[in-house]
Scaffold this motif. Structure first.
Motif, mmCIF file in Angstrom:
data_model
loop_
_atom_site.group_PDB
_atom_site.id
_atom_site.type_symbol
_atom_site.label_atom_id
_atom_site.label_comp_id
_atom_site.label_asym_id
_atom_site.label_seq_id
_atom_site.Cartn_x
_atom_site.Cartn_y
_atom_site.Cartn_z
ATOM 1 N N ILE A 129 0.867 -1.180 0.000
ATOM 2 C CA ILE A 129 0.000 0.000 0.000
ATOM 3 C C ILE A 129 0.905 1.232 0.000
ATOM 4 O O ILE A 129 1.711 1.414 0.930
ATOM 5 C CB ILE A 129 -0.922 0.022 1.227
ATOM 6 C CG1 ILE A 129 -1.753 -1.263 1.295
ATOM 7 C CG2 ILE A 129 -1.826 1.254 1.195
ATOM 8 C CD1 ILE A 129 -2.516 -1.432 2.596
ATOM 9 N N ASP A 130 0.787 2.049 -1.015
ATOM 10 C CA ASP A 130 1.598 3.252 -1.157
ATOM 11 C C ASP A 130 1.031 4.352 -0.262
ATOM 12 O O ASP A 130 -0.167 4.658 -0.318
ATOM 13 C CB ASP A 130 1.590 3.698 -2.618
ATOM 14 C CG ASP A 130 2.550 4.845 -2.914
ATOM 15 O OD1 ASP A 130 3.152 5.388 -1.966
ATOM 16 O OD2 ASP A 130 2.679 5.206 -4.097
ATOM 17 N N LEU A 131 1.889 4.944 0.550
ATOM 18 C CA LEU A 131 1.440 6.060 1.386
ATOM 19 C C LEU A 131 1.020 7.264 0.548
ATOM 20 O O LEU A 131 0.276 8.130 1.026
ATOM 21 C CB LEU A 131 2.547 6.479 2.363
ATOM 22 C CG LEU A 131 2.663 5.660 3.654
ATOM 23 C CD1 LEU A 131 3.952 5.996 4.389
ATOM 24 C CD2 LEU A 131 1.468 5.902 4.553
ATOM 25 N N GLU A 132 1.516 7.352 -0.662
ATOM 26 C CA GLU A 132 1.148 8.421 -1.599
ATOM 27 C C GLU A 132 1.503 9.811 -1.073
ATOM 28 O O GLU A 132 0.725 10.758 -1.208
ATOM 29 C CB GLU A 132 -0.350 8.368 -1.938
ATOM 30 C CG GLU A 132 -0.809 7.061 -2.581
ATOM 31 C CD GLU A 132 -2.287 7.071 -2.902
ATOM 32 O OE1 GLU A 132 -2.687 7.794 -3.832
ATOM 33 O OE2 GLU A 132 -3.046 6.373 -2.205
ATOM 34 N N MET A 133 2.694 9.918 -0.503
ATOM 35 C CA MET A 133 3.097 11.224 0.033
ATOM 36 C C MET A 133 4.525 11.599 -0.351
ATOM 37 O O MET A 133 5.039 12.615 0.088
ATOM 38 C CB MET A 133 2.971 11.236 1.563
ATOM 39 C CG MET A 133 3.466 10.018 2.276
ATOM 40 S SD MET A 133 5.085 9.993 3.091
ATOM 41 C CE MET A 133 5.561 11.567 3.513
#
Length: 349
Positions: A129-133
């Protein structure tokens, strides 16, 4: 050079982008999760603790959080555990990688939550799961912390949806609550700056800092402990409300500054009672609350939100105060210390 404040000021946009892109979707294996073991350390551990109550509610699961190094060497995985989530912002935490690899060999469904999907931990799990930050370059993580909390909330919604225990209507309600909190972040930052200015003199003199929270904000209190220890570099500790009443209060004296973290809850009256009792014995009692208040010793964020999502907002004042109090005390946070620590202790790969 980037600072903590730069990343704090990016939090609203980052979280807004994540929430706007979020949709409920089917993920193979999520429907079987009933007992989730989370491995995390440091601020990642605190974020998991802040999200635990909410994750359990959204996903209709039981969550256990363990420190990976201790678990890897002394722990025993329960037969009830059917999935393991490793949380590491950098994806390079050696103890977390070792522990998750060992558990994967036992046939457990493994996931990782990280900001680097090419990192070693991403290659050790079944689902990433990519933190996307992006990558946070300042060691005192702030944006990464709130992003982790939000992604754990959204993971809870996704698991609940896959299990059929959470409806689209319920998910929409909680996404609305999250949007309300995220939209309020610029106002939270402004209010905190004013609160710091009002109490700057006593913050500069402070030699012992304590935060007390309940429910999801036990995790907020623990992140306060981590951030103040890293930056202010004075004895700092975070406690769960009832735990503080079972011994820690005995050390209180006039040098202590106590922060009470409050939301609308059945526990709020208990927090008020403790604060009233402790006030004569400590240097200062202050309150950080989601509610509206004009009292000078209270920072009211004025966010009418469900307690389950409150930890996303209530940590931000402590992030700002950590930076500002450290700076007021003359600590140069841009100057690296213990520069060879990770290399010598091999805490990162």
């Amino acid at each position: 050079m980037e600072t903590m404040l730069d990343y704090i000021n990016e939090e609203e946009v980052t979280l807004k982008n994540i929430l706007d892109k979020f949709t409920l979707k089917k993920v193979s294996g999520f429907e079987k999760i009933n007992n989730l073991l989370i491995l995390a350390t440091g601020s990642s551990y605190n974020a998991c603790l802040a999200a635990k109550v909410t994750l359990e509610k959204f996903a209709n699961i039981s969550v256990t959080i363990e420190e990976p190094y201790n678990f890897n060497h002394y722990g025993r995985v329960s037969a009830a555990v059917d999935a393991v989530l490793a949380v590491s912002q950098s994806g390079k935490s050696a103890s977390t990688i070792d522990a998750i690899a060992k558990l994967k060999k036992e046939g457990l469904f493994t996931l990782a939550l990280t900001s680097d999907i090419t990192s070693p931990i991403a290659g050790a799990v079944d689902e990433v799961i990519d933190l996307e930050m992006g990558i946070e370059k300042v060691g005192f993580v702030t944006k990464g912390y709130v992003t982790t909390v939000l992604q754990l909330f959204l993971l809870g919604l996704t698991i609940g949806y896959n299990k059929g225990t959470l409806t689209q209507k319920q998910a929409d309600f909680y996404c609305g609550e999250l949007d309300k909190v995220i939209t309020a972040i610029p106002a939270v930052i402004a209010k905190t700056n004013d609160f710091f200015t009002l109490h700057e003199d006593i913050f500069k003199l402070g030699t012992r800092f304590v935060a007390i929270g309940y429910g999801p904000n036990w995790g907020t209190a623990k992140e306060f402990e981590t951030k103040f220890t890293e930056t202010v570099r004075k004895p700092s500790q975070g406690f769960e409300l009832e735990a503080y009443m079972h011994g820690p209060y005995l050390e209180a004296d006039s040098e202590h500054i106590l922060f009470f973290i409050e939301t609308k809850s059945v526990n709020e009256a208990r927090s008020h009672a403790l604060k009233s009792y402790m006030a004569p014995y400590v240097g200062k009692t202050l309150t950080i609350t989601t509610q509206t208040t004009k009292a000078p010793e209270k920072l009211g964020l004025e966010i009418e939100c469900d307690e389950l999502v409150s930890s996303l907002a209530l940590v931000i004042p402590f992030q700002i105060l950590a930076y500002k109090i450290a700076t007021a005390k003359g600590i140069n946070l841009s100057q690296r210390i213990f520069d060879d620590f990770d290399r010598v202790l091999k805490s990162k790969v």
